[in-house]
Every structure is written in C-alpha cells, then in structure tokens.
Design a protein around this motif. Structure first.
Motif, PDB file in Angstrom:
ATOM      1  N   MET A   2      34.876   8.048  63.098  1.00  0.00           N
ATOM      2  CA  MET A   2      33.773   8.738  62.310  1.00  0.00           C
ATOM      3  C   MET A   2      34.009  10.132  61.873  1.00  0.00           C
ATOM      4  O   MET A   2      33.708  10.215  60.582  1.00  0.00           O
ATOM      5  CB  MET A   2      32.576   8.499  63.063  1.00  0.00           C
ATOM      6  CG  MET A   2      32.042   7.063  63.349  1.00  0.00           C
ATOM      7  SD  MET A   2      31.656   6.280  61.891  1.00  0.00           S
ATOM      8  CE  MET A   2      30.280   6.983  60.974  1.00  0.00           C
ATOM      9  N   GLU A   3      34.517  10.860  62.550  1.00  0.00           N
ATOM     10  CA  GLU A   3      35.036  12.126  62.312  1.00  0.00           C
ATOM     11  C   GLU A   3      36.109  12.333  60.887  1.00  0.00           C
ATOM     12  O   GLU A   3      35.708  12.958  59.911  1.00  0.00           O
ATOM     13  CB  GLU A   3      35.583  13.075  63.207  1.00  0.00           C
ATOM     14  CG  GLU A   3      34.514  13.680  64.083  1.00  0.00           C
ATOM     15  CD  GLU A   3      35.261  14.359  65.336  1.00  0.00           C
ATOM     16  OE1 GLU A   3      36.463  15.035  64.908  1.00  0.00           O
ATOM     17  OE2 GLU A   3      34.787  14.579  66.237  1.00  0.00           O
ATOM     18  N   ILE A   6      34.219  10.663  57.964  1.00  0.00           N
ATOM     19  CA  ILE A   6      33.263  11.859  57.323  1.00  0.00           C
ATOM     20  C   ILE A   6      33.898  12.876  56.830  1.00  0.00           C
ATOM     21  O   ILE A   6      33.728  13.433  55.434  1.00  0.00           O
ATOM     22  CB  ILE A   6      32.329  12.381  58.428  1.00  0.00           C
ATOM     23  CG1 ILE A   6      31.491  11.267  58.695  1.00  0.00           C
ATOM     24  CG2 ILE A   6      31.591  13.609  58.032  1.00  0.00           C
ATOM     25  CD1 ILE A   6      30.655  11.601  59.995  1.00  0.00           C
ATOM     26  N   ARG A  12      28.794   8.302  52.008  1.00  0.00           N
ATOM     27  CA  ARG A  12      28.446   7.446  53.201  1.00  0.00           C
ATOM     28  C   ARG A  12      29.668   6.823  53.745  1.00  0.00           C
ATOM     29  O   ARG A  12      30.849   7.133  53.156  1.00  0.00           O
ATOM     30  CB  ARG A  12      27.653   6.128  52.662  1.00  0.00           C
ATOM     31  CG  ARG A  12      28.409   5.508  51.657  1.00  0.00           C
ATOM     32  CD  ARG A  12      27.362   4.518  50.968  1.00  0.00           C
ATOM     33  NE  ARG A  12      28.027   3.623  50.134  1.00  0.00           N
ATOM     34  CZ  ARG A  12      28.261   2.420  50.049  1.00  0.00           C
ATOM     35  NH1 ARG A  12      27.823   1.758  50.891  1.00  0.00           N
ATOM     36  NH2 ARG A  12      29.017   1.882  49.256  1.00  0.00           N
ATOM     37  N   VAL A  13      29.331   6.440  55.081  1.00  0.00           N
ATOM     38  CA  VAL A  13      30.295   5.722  55.853  1.00  0.00           C
ATOM     39  C   VAL A  13      29.915   4.312  56.254  1.00  0.00           C
ATOM     40  O   VAL A  13      28.746   4.393  56.451  1.00  0.00           O
ATOM     41  CB  VAL A  13      31.168   6.558  56.983  1.00  0.00           C
ATOM     42  CG1 VAL A  13      31.671   7.642  56.444  1.00  0.00           C
ATOM     43  CG2 VAL A  13      29.848   6.981  57.816  1.00  0.00           C
ATOM     44  N   SER A  30      35.450   4.803  54.744  1.00  0.00           N
ATOM     45  CA  SER A  30      34.848   6.120  54.265  1.00  0.00           C
ATOM     46  C   SER A  30      33.963   5.988  52.941  1.00  0.00           C
ATOM     47  O   SER A  30      33.510   6.735  52.591  1.00  0.00           O
ATOM     48  CB  SER A  30      35.996   6.956  54.278  1.00  0.00           C
ATOM     49  OG  SER A  30      36.695   6.911  53.288  1.00  0.00           O
TER      50      SER A  30
END
Length: 70
Positions: A2-3, A6, A12-13, A30
C-alpha cells in the motif's frame, strides 16, 4: 504494498484479495499511470515470506502482487 501504491501519487488505490489451495493472492493497484519505479517493494515482500511476488505497469496504473502461503 500500500505504501508503494500510495507513493505513486494517484488519488485512489485498490486492494484485491483472493484465496485458493491454501494460498492468498494480494493485489494492489495504484490507479496512477506511469508511476516511478520502486525497487524496494519486491525485496521487502520476499523478506515477509511471499512465495512469489511481482509488479508491472498497466494502462490503469501499477499493479503490485504477492502470493502468500496460508
């Protein structure tokens, strides 16, 4: 994962999960076209015990995935 998604700078992801045969597939998208490559995410996933992992770019953004044994 997620990092990294982002960090691509999109608005948005998406996180997708599925399981089969005692394994889980985790996929993060991503939604940012032409992201800056992140060479640190795959070694970190391998350190966490992913049996397989990868990343690629698609028209809808970067996909980062990991296959984990349950």
């Amino acid at each position: 994962m997620m990092e990294a998604a982002i960090g691509d700078g999109g608005q948005r992801v998406s996180l997708h999960l599925t399981d089969q045969d005692q394994q889980a597939l985790v996929l993060v998208l991503s939604h940012q076209p032409s992201p800056t490559p992140d060479d640190t995410v795959l070694p970190r996933l391998a350190e966490l015990g992913a049996s397989s992992c990868g990343t690629d770019s698609a028209p809808d953004g970067r996909r980062i995935w990991a296959l984990l044994d349950l």
